[in-house]
Write an enzyme that holds these catalytic residues in place. Sequence first.
Site, PDB file in Angstrom:
ATOM      1  N   ASN A  69      74.716  16.372  29.468  1.00  0.00           N
ATOM      2  CA  ASN A  69      73.941  17.179  28.522  1.00  0.00           C
ATOM      3  C   ASN A  69      73.392  16.343  27.367  1.00  0.00           C
ATOM      4  O   ASN A  69      72.885  16.884  26.383  1.00  0.00           O
ATOM      5  CB  ASN A  69      74.785  18.336  27.983  1.00  0.00           C
ATOM      6  CG  ASN A  69      75.984  17.865  27.172  1.00  0.00           C
ATOM      7  OD1 ASN A  69      76.223  16.670  27.029  1.00  0.00           O
ATOM      8  ND2 ASN A  69      76.745  18.806  26.643  1.00  0.00           N
TER       9      ASN A  69
ATOM     10  N   HIS B 197      75.231  14.247  25.489  1.00  0.00           N
ATOM     11  CA  HIS B 197      76.193  13.939  24.425  1.00  0.00           C
ATOM     12  C   HIS B 197      76.563  12.453  24.442  1.00  0.00           C
ATOM     13  O   HIS B 197      76.431  11.781  25.456  1.00  0.00           O
ATOM     14  CB  HIS B 197      77.446  14.823  24.517  1.00  0.00           C
ATOM     15  CG  HIS B 197      78.378  14.534  25.646  1.00  0.00           C
ATOM     16  ND1 HIS B 197      78.939  15.522  26.414  1.00  0.00           N
ATOM     17  CD2 HIS B 197      78.898  13.379  26.147  1.00  0.00           C
ATOM     18  CE1 HIS B 197      79.745  14.991  27.310  1.00  0.00           C
ATOM     19  NE2 HIS B 197      79.729  13.689  27.173  1.00  0.00           N
TER      20      HIS B 197
ATOM     21  N   GLU C 152      78.292  17.028  20.836  1.00  0.00           N
ATOM     22  CA  GLU C 152      77.548  17.916  21.720  1.00  0.00           C
ATOM     23  C   GLU C 152      76.180  18.300  21.152  1.00  0.00           C
ATOM     24  O   GLU C 152      75.967  18.284  19.926  1.00  0.00           O
ATOM     25  CB  GLU C 152      78.358  19.184  21.972  1.00  0.00           C
ATOM     26  CG  GLU C 152      79.732  18.944  22.583  1.00  0.00           C
ATOM     27  CD  GLU C 152      79.696  18.594  24.064  1.00  0.00           C
ATOM     28  OE1 GLU C 152      78.701  18.040  24.542  1.00  0.00           O
ATOM     29  OE2 GLU C 152      80.693  18.871  24.756  1.00  0.00           O
TER      30      GLU C 152
END
Length: 264
Positions: free
Chosen positions: A145, A147, A152
């Site tokens: 994603n 990160h 995050e």
Amino acid sequence: MNSPTHTFIVDQLSAHVYPDVEGLGEAAAAAFAQAIRDAVADHGSARAVVATGNSQYPIMAALSQHDLPWDVVTVFHLDEYVGIDANHTASFRKWIRERVEERFHPAQVNYIDGDAPDAEAEAARYDALLREAPLDVIAMGIGENGHIAFNEPHLALFDDPQWVRVVDLDDTSRQQQVNEGHFPTFDDVPRQALSVTVPALLSAGTLVVSVPEKRKAAAVSATLREDVSTAVPATALRNHSRAFLLLEPESYSDYAATLASPVQ
């Protein structure tokens, strides 16, 4: 060692594409080893942060080819799950103990205590350890994603005053851990982790960012193409003058597809 097939720069981030995962690992190990040697030559010791997980297998496999002064190297790690003990199969402490401490025998390994009774206090303790002296090199990856460490999307703070904090894990990150075989089910993955923050990462002298595999291709493309923002935390790497992004054809494929012609 294999030479890169493509080399290019996006903002300050230097990207190198290797013919295969083995070549990526060799290049990552060489860059990491050189940063260690340079630090030792400059001030007599080195402080290194080591990521864990599947993306780091290639660099660890190749690092044994380098004769390094491990007796003056202090090792840290990037993150650890809250509530996980040091012998849990998915523990990042276990990963580093088996693949770094027991293999290379550095002078010291400072572990994040994931099952400390007070996670916030543990974050503060590790924060202080990291700040004791400059960090010379970090070996790390990029999550599916986007990160970096466990910073995050949309939750990462590029100006975070803390160098370590307790973070809530994104569902994509939790599912990635299942898909990689570290936990049997999604519900088994902890909801929180202790993570080194973005400012701490960017404080290091050298960043060696290893990103193999097709499943990381979208994140790599976003890192290189999207605006620098917390929507894709890995875009922060583009603000570091000695960050090296090491790719292979599959992880490079989505970004390559956006180009009018191959980058030479």
